[in-house]
Design a protein around this motif. Structure first.
Motif, PDB file in Angstrom:
ATOM      1  N   ILE A 291      -5.251   7.840  14.596  1.00 20.07           N
ATOM      2  CA  ILE A 291      -4.793   8.953  13.767  1.00 20.07           C
ATOM      3  C   ILE A 291      -5.297   8.760  12.354  1.00 20.07           C
ATOM      4  O   ILE A 291      -5.021   7.750  11.703  1.00 20.07           O
ATOM      5  CB  ILE A 291      -3.258   9.051  13.778  1.00 20.07           C
ATOM      6  CG1 ILE A 291      -2.764   9.277  15.207  1.00 20.07           C
ATOM      7  CG2 ILE A 291      -2.785  10.180  12.862  1.00 20.07           C
ATOM      8  CD1 ILE A 291      -1.263   9.232  15.363  1.00 20.07           C
ATOM      9  N   LEU A 292      -6.053   9.745  11.882  1.00 18.52           N
ATOM     10  CA  LEU A 292      -6.604   9.715  10.532  1.00 18.52           C
ATOM     11  C   LEU A 292      -5.950  10.828   9.730  1.00 18.52           C
ATOM     12  O   LEU A 292      -6.249  12.004   9.925  1.00 18.52           O
ATOM     13  CB  LEU A 292      -8.126   9.911  10.573  1.00 18.52           C
ATOM     14  CG  LEU A 292      -8.894   8.976  11.519  1.00 18.52           C
ATOM     15  CD1 LEU A 292     -10.343   9.399  11.617  1.00 18.52           C
ATOM     16  CD2 LEU A 292      -8.786   7.543  11.033  1.00 18.52           C
ATOM     17  N   GLY A 293      -5.035  10.464   8.841  1.00 18.39           N
ATOM     18  CA  GLY A 293      -4.341  11.472   8.034  1.00 18.39           C
ATOM     19  C   GLY A 293      -5.148  11.822   6.805  1.00 18.39           C
ATOM     20  O   GLY A 293      -5.413  10.982   5.958  1.00 18.39           O
ATOM     21  N   ARG A 294      -5.540  13.067   6.713  1.00 25.08           N
ATOM     22  CA  ARG A 294      -6.381  13.463   5.583  1.00 25.08           C
ATOM     23  C   ARG A 294      -5.651  13.355   4.251  1.00 25.08           C
ATOM     24  O   ARG A 294      -6.266  13.266   3.199  1.00 25.08           O
ATOM     25  CB  ARG A 294      -6.872  14.900   5.785  1.00 25.08           C
ATOM     26  CG  ARG A 294      -7.750  15.078   7.011  1.00 25.08           C
ATOM     27  CD  ARG A 294      -8.164  16.520   7.153  1.00 25.08           C
ATOM     28  NE  ARG A 294      -8.754  16.745   8.465  1.00 25.08           N
ATOM     29  CZ  ARG A 294      -9.003  17.951   8.963  1.00 25.08           C
ATOM     30  NH1 ARG A 294      -8.699  19.023   8.268  1.00 25.08           N
ATOM     31  NH2 ARG A 294      -9.541  18.089  10.150  1.00 25.08           N
ATOM     32  N   GLU A 295      -4.311  13.398   4.286  1.00 30.36           N
ATOM     33  CA  GLU A 295      -3.585  13.297   3.022  1.00 30.36           C
ATOM     34  C   GLU A 295      -3.762  11.937   2.375  1.00 30.36           C
ATOM     35  O   GLU A 295      -3.477  11.760   1.202  1.00 30.36           O
ATOM     36  CB  GLU A 295      -2.095  13.587   3.253  1.00 30.36           C
ATOM     37  CG  GLU A 295      -1.282  12.443   3.825  1.00 30.36           C
ATOM     38  CD  GLU A 295      -1.542  12.226   5.298  1.00 30.36           C
ATOM     39  OE1 GLU A 295      -1.011  11.257   5.870  1.00 30.36           O
ATOM     40  OE2 GLU A 295      -2.282  13.031   5.900  1.00 30.36           O
ATOM     41  N   SER A 296      -4.252  10.943   3.156  1.00 30.22           N
ATOM     42  CA  SER A 296      -4.495   9.617   2.581  1.00 30.22           C
ATOM     43  C   SER A 296      -5.525   9.684   1.460  1.00 30.22           C
ATOM     44  O   SER A 296      -5.566   8.831   0.578  1.00 30.22           O
ATOM     45  CB  SER A 296      -4.985   8.654   3.665  1.00 30.22           C
ATOM     46  OG  SER A 296      -4.001   8.484   4.656  1.00 30.22           O
ATOM     47  N   LEU A 297      -6.377  10.717   1.477  1.00 30.19           N
ATOM     48  CA  LEU A 297      -7.389  10.853   0.439  1.00 30.19           C
ATOM     49  C   LEU A 297      -6.769  11.108  -0.927  1.00 30.19           C
ATOM     50  O   LEU A 297      -7.409  10.938  -1.942  1.00 30.19           O
ATOM     51  CB  LEU A 297      -8.341  12.007   0.785  1.00 30.19           C
ATOM     52  CG  LEU A 297      -9.160  11.826   2.060  1.00 30.19           C
ATOM     53  CD1 LEU A 297     -10.041  13.032   2.273  1.00 30.19           C
ATOM     54  CD2 LEU A 297      -9.998  10.583   1.998  1.00 30.19           C
ATOM     55  N   LEU A 298      -5.521  11.539  -0.946  1.00 27.72           N
ATOM     56  CA  LEU A 298      -4.873  11.864  -2.204  1.00 27.72           C
ATOM     57  C   LEU A 298      -4.334  10.616  -2.892  1.00 27.72           C
ATOM     58  O   LEU A 298      -3.771  10.715  -3.974  1.00 27.72           O
ATOM     59  CB  LEU A 298      -3.738  12.863  -1.953  1.00 27.72           C
ATOM     60  CG  LEU A 298      -4.158  14.165  -1.270  1.00 27.72           C
ATOM     61  CD1 LEU A 298      -2.936  15.038  -1.005  1.00 27.72           C
ATOM     62  CD2 LEU A 298      -5.175  14.920  -2.109  1.00 27.72           C
ATOM     63  N   LEU A 299      -4.488   9.458  -2.260  1.00 26.20           N
ATOM     64  CA  LEU A 299      -3.969   8.220  -2.849  1.00 26.20           C
ATOM     65  C   LEU A 299      -4.634   7.922  -4.181  1.00 26.20           C
ATOM     66  O   LEU A 299      -5.850   7.926  -4.299  1.00 26.20           O
ATOM     67  CB  LEU A 299      -4.205   7.042  -1.905  1.00 26.20           C
ATOM     68  CG  LEU A 299      -3.269   6.911  -0.715  1.00 26.20           C
ATOM     69  CD1 LEU A 299      -3.746   5.793   0.191  1.00 26.20           C
ATOM     70  CD2 LEU A 299      -1.852   6.647  -1.171  1.00 26.20           C
ATOM     71  N   ASN A 300      -3.818   7.649  -5.163  1.00 27.66           N
ATOM     72  CA  ASN A 300      -4.318   7.131  -6.429  1.00 27.66           C
ATOM     73  C   ASN A 300      -4.332   5.613  -6.350  1.00 27.66           C
ATOM     74  O   ASN A 300      -3.702   5.013  -5.475  1.00 27.66           O
ATOM     75  CB  ASN A 300      -3.412   7.584  -7.587  1.00 27.66           C
ATOM     76  CG  ASN A 300      -3.437   9.089  -7.759  1.00 27.66           C
ATOM     77  OD1 ASN A 300      -4.495   9.708  -7.679  1.00 27.66           O
ATOM     78  ND2 ASN A 300      -2.274   9.678  -7.961  1.00 27.66           N
ATOM     79  N   LEU A 301      -5.036   4.994  -7.281  1.00 27.59           N
ATOM     80  CA  LEU A 301      -5.101   3.531  -7.263  1.00 27.59           C
ATOM     81  C   LEU A 301      -3.722   2.907  -7.369  1.00 27.59           C
ATOM     82  O   LEU A 301      -3.449   1.861  -6.783  1.00 27.59           O
ATOM     83  CB  LEU A 301      -6.004   3.029  -8.403  1.00 27.59           C
ATOM     84  CG  LEU A 301      -7.500   3.340  -8.268  1.00 27.59           C
ATOM     85  CD1 LEU A 301      -8.269   2.714  -9.417  1.00 27.59           C
ATOM     86  CD2 LEU A 301      -8.052   2.840  -6.943  1.00 27.59           C
ATOM     87  N   ASN A 302      -2.809   3.577  -8.111  1.00 25.57           N
ATOM     88  CA  ASN A 302      -1.479   2.987  -8.281  1.00 25.57           C
ATOM     89  C   ASN A 302      -0.593   3.146  -7.061  1.00 25.57           C
ATOM     90  O   ASN A 302       0.554   2.725  -7.064  1.00 25.57           O
ATOM     91  CB  ASN A 302      -0.781   3.569  -9.515  1.00 25.57           C
ATOM     92  CG  ASN A 302      -0.616   5.082  -9.439  1.00 25.57           C
ATOM     93  OD1 ASN A 302      -0.840   5.683  -8.391  1.00 25.57           O
ATOM     94  ND2 ASN A 302      -0.232   5.686 -10.539  1.00 25.57           N
ATOM     95  N   GLN A 303      -1.114   3.761  -5.984  1.00 21.56           N
ATOM     96  CA  GLN A 303      -0.349   3.900  -4.747  1.00 21.56           C
ATOM     97  C   GLN A 303      -0.811   2.925  -3.668  1.00 21.56           C
ATOM     98  O   GLN A 303      -0.277   2.925  -2.565  1.00 21.56           O
ATOM     99  CB  GLN A 303      -0.479   5.333  -4.206  1.00 21.56           C
ATOM    100  CG  GLN A 303       0.137   6.387  -5.113  1.00 21.56           C
ATOM    101  CD  GLN A 303      -0.144   7.784  -4.594  1.00 21.56           C
ATOM    102  OE1 GLN A 303      -1.274   8.250  -4.609  1.00 21.56           O
ATOM    103  NE2 GLN A 303       0.890   8.458  -4.135  1.00 21.56           N
ATOM    104  N   LEU A 304      -1.796   2.099  -3.974  1.00 18.49           N
ATOM    105  CA  LEU A 304      -2.381   1.236  -2.952  1.00 18.49           C
ATOM    106  C   LEU A 304      -1.591  -0.044  -2.719  1.00 18.49           C
ATOM    107  O   LEU A 304      -1.709  -0.660  -1.675  1.00 18.49           O
ATOM    108  CB  LEU A 304      -3.820   0.875  -3.329  1.00 18.49           C
ATOM    109  CG  LEU A 304      -4.827   2.029  -3.320  1.00 18.49           C
ATOM    110  CD1 LEU A 304      -6.180   1.539  -3.804  1.00 18.49           C
ATOM    111  CD2 LEU A 304      -4.955   2.619  -1.930  1.00 18.49           C
ATOM    112  N   GLY A 305      -0.785  -0.465  -3.683  1.00 16.13           N
ATOM    113  CA  GLY A 305      -0.033  -1.706  -3.530  1.00 16.13           C
ATOM    114  C   GLY A 305      -0.512  -2.815  -4.445  1.00 16.13           C
ATOM    115  O   GLY A 305      -0.012  -3.938  -4.381  1.00 16.13           O
ATOM    116  N   MET A 306      -1.511  -2.542  -5.290  1.00 16.08           N
ATOM    117  CA  MET A 306      -1.985  -3.558  -6.234  1.00 16.08           C
ATOM    118  C   MET A 306      -0.956  -3.753  -7.341  1.00 16.08           C
ATOM    119  O   MET A 306      -0.222  -2.827  -7.694  1.00 16.08           O
ATOM    120  CB  MET A 306      -3.306  -3.115  -6.866  1.00 16.08           C
ATOM    121  CG  MET A 306      -4.434  -2.906  -5.875  1.00 16.08           C
ATOM    122  SD  MET A 306      -5.947  -2.334  -6.707  1.00 16.08           S
ATOM    123  CE  MET A 306      -7.001  -2.005  -5.292  1.00 16.08           C
TER     124      MET A 306
END
Length: 580
Positions: A291-306
């Motif tokens: 499953i590839l959710g296209r909404e994942s493209l909306l991730l900003n760098l501050n949402q990645l977990g760094m």
């Protein structure tokens, strides 16, 4: 004796508002929707999600003078379940709780219509005492009892009357109509499986045939979870696979060779792509859907977990004019998501971005994306040569797998291109000997590589059942105190107890853990003269390098991940990746 609904001026919305659980503006929103749809207050409250199901149903039970049944520890009575036709349970979405002399306590998600309740009493020949329960719990228990899609299978069996039956059909159904009925039911069953997986935030769906049964599993938060299915679904398995092949535009007649395809669909208004893989096995074709959710493209760098320092450094990396940035981690560690978040950050009018991928998992506006085709000679190496003649500023190479691709990528990084790619290595430092092992000259690595980033995905503790009373191993407390520069009595950890929001697992969602290695003068010099990995590690530690294990400890301290995830995360890395 059946309860009767008393006439009253107030409804559930008024009660919840009076208790301070529903704001005035929210109540007005409910009333506005009711005027447009004619739905009950309870149904509108469920649809809008303004409150938990428990709060809504409890208020409704009190208002209607019915008992409330939480069903948290529901233990089904098999004899009682078998005494009620399954089609009635599916139709009314009800669940028998207990019975006595001539009566049944039945759980409903909402107050049943008096006429339907009367019909149900006649069908069962017993008195019905109504109890109200959260609808999602009723549906979950029904699914566990009968299996996902049981109502569809039951309907198929009802429609497919045997020719040897002594019961004459009321009307004749043509073979073509029977085919359409079955095709529609199979389509509904497949849609149920796909939508159920999406609702549970699964990343993969595995459908596997065996001698007498089939097995359905979802990968949720990185772990495969078995899904209950009707016991007689095996006879429909061929039709299920054929339906998935049709959706993925694959050849349904070819059952001897592997297939790969793609399905586009929507769930609750969100678009999704499914990458389909079908392979032949001894008992039939087995299907895996990523499953590839296209909404994942909306991730900003501050949402990645760094953490904040990593986020700032990564933001600077993706805006460099040239250099090679490599991400490493096992399959399913989130590398693709991080790469696409980097592309989204780097994507603006002043830069031309070209990618070469296998496969193209997400489509992004403003970026030229190329799918590799090994059958016609379009691989990463040949594609990259062509891309570099296209005047790109940023190039994404799906994976560096061989000497040619590595050599071209590094030379491109030295000639005015920012190159992003992935490479299989255990950690960020292991990228260097991995490139050397591919035959890349150390001086080229030192000159072209800007940074390597290792990452893993860990299960996130469910926010709804998180508890802070987890007792840590004293050795881990000591290690965390040293790594995080905190006193030992300040070290803490959380765990999830399990609740309906996380299906009792204690985890919901995942969070990434990162490890950054940046090139600096001492490291460049050590790589050029062919230094050892131990030397690389020592130099990195002196410059503030933080290991995956250390970053995971930060997340334990912050209550995001459980201590059990630490060993799962670093088991392959051994002592080479211990703190810091």
């Amino acid at each position: 004796m059946e309860s009767k609904r008393p006439q009253r001026d107030m409804d559930v919305g008024d009660i919840l508002h009076a208790r301070g659980l529903l704001l005035e503006k929210e109540l007005l929103e409910v009333r506005s929707r009711q005027q447009g749809t004619g739905e009950s207050t309870v149904r509108v409250l469920f649809a809008l999600g303004l409150l938990s199901e428990e709060a809504i149903v409890q208020a409704n039970a009190e208002l209607e003078h019915y008992d409330y049944a939480a069903l948290e520890h529901y233990q089904p009575d098999s004899a009682l379940i078998k005494s009620i036709p399954s089609k009635l349970i599916f139709h009314y979405e009800m669940l028998p709780i207990s019975d006595d002399e001539g009566g049944i306590v039945m759980a409903f998600g909402d107050v049943p219509d008096p006429l339907e309740l009367g019909n149900l009493r006649l069908l069962l020949g017993k008195r019905i005492q109504v109890a109200l329960s959260p609808p999602s719990r009723i549906r979950a228990h029904i699914r566990n009892l009968f299996g996902l899609g049981a109502e569809t299978v039951d309907q198929l069996e009802t429609d497919n009357v045997s020719e040897d039956s002594d019961l004459a059909p009321i009307y004749e159904v043509s073979p073509e109509s029977k085919g359409l009925i079955k095709e529609g039911a199979i389509s509904k069953l497949v849609d149920q499986i796909l939508n159920d997986a999406l609702d549970l935030h699964a990343t993969d769906i595995h459908i596997e045939p065996y001698r007498d049964t089939i097995r359905l599993r979802y990968r949720i938060d990185g772990v495969l979870q078995k899904v209950a299915l009707p016991s007689d679904l095996k006879q429909l398995y061929g039709a299920i696979v054929s339906r998935l092949k049709v959706m993925a535009d694959l050849d349904i007649s070819e059952k001897r060779l592997p297939h790969d395809g793609r399905i586009s669909m929507r769930n609750r208004g969100e678009p999704f792509d499914l990458r389909v893989s079908v392979i032949p096995t001894q008992h039939g074709e087995t299907v895996c859907l990523r499953i590839l959710g296209r909404e994942s493209l909306l991730l900003n760098l501050n949402q990645l977990g760094m953490n904040r320092a990593q986020e700032e450094l990564f933001g600077r990396l993706v805006n460099l004019p040239q250099g090679l940035i490599l991400l490493t981690g096992p399959t399913g560690s989130g590398k693709t998501t991080t790469l696409y978040a980097a592309l989204a950050q780097a994507n603006h009018e002043g830069r031309k971005i070209v990618t070469i991928e296998d496969p193209v998992e997400y489509q992004m506006d403003g970026i030229s994306q190329i799918q590799t085709r090994e059958d016609i000679g379009l691989n990463f190496a040949s594609g990259l040569r062509s891309v570099l003649r296209h005047d790109p500023d940023v190039v994404l190479v799906g994976e560096i797998r061989d000497h040619d691709t590595a050599q071209i990528a590094i030379r491109a990084a030295q000639t005015g291109h920012l190159v992003l790619s992935t490479l299989h290595a255990n950690n960020s430092i292991g990228v260097i000997p991995r490139l050397v092992g591919m035959g890349v000259d150390p001086y080229l690595i030192a000159a072209g590589l800007e940074a390597s980033v290792a990452q893993r995905l860990t299960r996130k503790i469910c926010d709804h059942c998180k508890t802070l009373d987890y007792e840590l191993d004293p050795r881990l407390v000591e290690e965390m105190a040293q790594v995080l520069s905190l006193p030992m009595d300040a070290i803490k950890a959380s765990q999830g107890l399990g609740c309906e929001h996380c299906q009792g697992r204690g985890y919901k969602g995942r969070v990434a853990v990162y490890e950054f290695l940046f090139m600096q003068d001492e490291l460049v010099e050590a790589i050029t003269r062919g230094g050892s990995i131990g030397e690389f590690r020592q130099i990195a530690m002196q410059s503030g390098w933080q290991s995956l294990r250390a970053h995971a400890m930060e997340k334990i301290q912050d209550g995001l991940i459980a201590p059990q995830e630490l060993e799962q995360l670093t088991w392959r890395l051994g002592l080479a990746n211990q703190s810091p």
